[in-house]
Write an enzyme that holds these catalytic residues in place. Structure first.
Site, short mmCIF file in Angstrom:
data_model
loop_
_atom_site.label_atom_id
_atom_site.label_comp_id
_atom_site.label_asym_id
_atom_site.label_seq_id
_atom_site.Cartn_x
_atom_site.Cartn_y
_atom_site.Cartn_z
N CYS A 257 0.82 -1.21 0.00
CA CYS A 257 0.00 0.00 0.00
C CYS A 257 0.86 1.27 0.00
O CYS A 257 1.47 1.59 -1.01
CB CYS A 257 -0.98 -0.03 1.17
SG CYS A 257 -2.38 1.08 0.95
N HIS A 343 -3.98 -5.16 -0.02
CA HIS A 343 -3.65 -5.71 1.29
C HIS A 343 -3.74 -7.24 1.30
O HIS A 343 -4.81 -7.80 1.56
CB HIS A 343 -4.59 -5.14 2.36
CG HIS A 343 -4.30 -3.71 2.69
ND1 HIS A 343 -3.52 -3.33 3.76
CD2 HIS A 343 -4.67 -2.57 2.07
CE1 HIS A 343 -3.42 -2.01 3.79
NE2 HIS A 343 -4.12 -1.53 2.77
N GLU A 345 -2.71 -9.19 3.51
CA GLU A 345 -3.01 -9.67 4.87
C GLU A 345 -4.50 -9.61 5.18
O GLU A 345 -4.96 -10.14 6.19
CB GLU A 345 -2.23 -8.85 5.90
CG GLU A 345 -2.85 -7.52 6.28
CD GLU A 345 -2.71 -6.43 5.22
OE1 GLU A 345 -3.32 -5.35 5.39
OE2 GLU A 345 -1.99 -6.65 4.21
#
Length: 371
Positions: A257, A343, A345
């Site tokens: 990001c 993202h 994660e």
């Protein structure tokens, strides 16, 4: 019940547009850039994500709060959004794993929220007119005063916010006896990123946003990571300089990001503020290396210039956003460095892209092998 006598409130946009609603929790004013997230779930993780620092969050799901909150489902130690805007706020919740209500969670963190807003109309307006500053207020008798206060709020373009959310001192995460050591630059890091590294046999030392390469390398790490975070990437001059040094020495580097944007800037690719950004947990991305599609979690208001990236002789575009063809991932052709705009994660969101953590560990492992 707490919700029976609620005060009238408004959302005032920078262009003078007003949306009406009712206050949830505390009274007063909350300023920030208004943006929207299309996720159906994961509101607690969104509210505590440092990337949302300084923003007024519009939840597009019609019901917010209906599954309560859980102390384990946080991405930082506090709420990072400036305020919350919803259609229907659920004071009651039904979930076995919940520790409490969303109302209690907001009151604990002193967050101002407004409900009963026509969020469909609001999101349509933002999509047409772009993200802009706004204020949630229960002080609705003097609109001119609110407009004056709102005009003094700085624009997100050019705004450095990583210093507001970064750790003040270095800290460790994971098992000290892990096989791999990673130095992570905290420009707004999420807890689930650290969890993903730790469960892949890595021990992480997390550094403040303005840490130099010399300080990050003194620990003797096997790889380096640049985190997600809020605000405009261009003012992060020290982070960009740190990235340049890591790349120059061909050390394993991974960015997510804001970290992805910092890596681009370190290679001479500029960034720009998007019309309204990408925020949600169902964004389609194409992996240009494998040809496969990924459903991703995204949260960003800036992006890197595609034309500049395509013309760069040392960079390959690895991922593209299928909704608007923006750059979603890059890698350096002759250096041990890659990054993604989204993202992997998740938290919240799908797990289609967790392989990127495995890829980074594989890069570290390869770099540790004797020549």
């Amino acid at each position: 019940m707490k919700y029976q006598a609620r005060k009238k409130a408004i959302l005032l946009l920078a262009d003078g547009t007003i949306f009406h609603g009712k206050a949830v929790g505390r009274e007063g004013n909350a300023f920030g850039e208004v943006c929207f997230n299309t996720g159906m779930t994961g509101y607690q993780e969104i509210f505590t994500d440092p990337s949302y620092y300084g923003q007024l969050m519009v939840a597009t799901n019609a019901h917010i709060g209906n599954y309560g909150t859980n102390d384990e489902e946080i991405e930082s130690d506090s709420i990072k959004i400036s305020g919350l805007i919803v259609k229907n706020f659920s004071y009651e919740y039904s979930r076995v794993k919940a520790d409490g209500s969303l109302q209690d969670f907001l009151e604990k963190h002193n967050l101002l929220a407004i409900s009963d807003v026509d969020t469909r109309a609001l999101v349509s307006y933002i999509r047409d007119n772009g993200a802009m500053n706004a204020v949630i207020s229960t002080e609705i008798d003097d609109i001119d005063k609110l407009k004056k206060q709102l005009s003094d709020v700085p624009d997100m373009n050019g705004l450095e916010l990583a210093s507001k959310v970064s750790t003040k001192e270095p800290y460790f995460f994971g098992d000290p006896n892990a096989t791999y050591k990673i130095s992570a630059l905290d420009i707004g890091i999420k807890k689930n990123i650290l969890r993903n590294f730790a469960k892949r046999d890595a021990y992480i030392k997390v550094f403040p946003y303005d840490t130099t390469f010399a300080e990050m390398s003194e620990w003797g790490p096997d790889g380096y990571f640049l985190s997600n975070g809020p605000g405009d990437p261009e003012p992060l001059t020290q982070a960009i300089a740190t990235a340049k040094e890591i790349i120059a020495q061909d050390l394993p580097l991974f960015g997510i990001c804001l970290g992805h944007q910092v890596i681009a800037l370190a290679n001479g690719i500029s960034t720009y503020k998007m019309h309204n950004g990408h925020r949600g947990i169902n964004h389609p991305v194409k992996n240009m290396i494998t040809g496969s599609g990924e459903i991703t979690s995204q949260n960003h208001g800036f992006a890197i210039h595609k034309e500049e990236t395509e013309k760069h002789p040392d960079i390959e575009i690895t991922h593209l956003h299928l909704n608007d063809d923006t750059v979603a991932g890059i890698k350096l052709k002759n250096k041990n460095c890659f990054s993604v705009q989204y993202h992997p994660e998740a938290s919240p969101g799908p797990n289609d892209s967790t392989y990127l953590f495995d890829q980074f560990i594989a890069n570290i492992k390869d770099a540790k092998q004797p020549a």
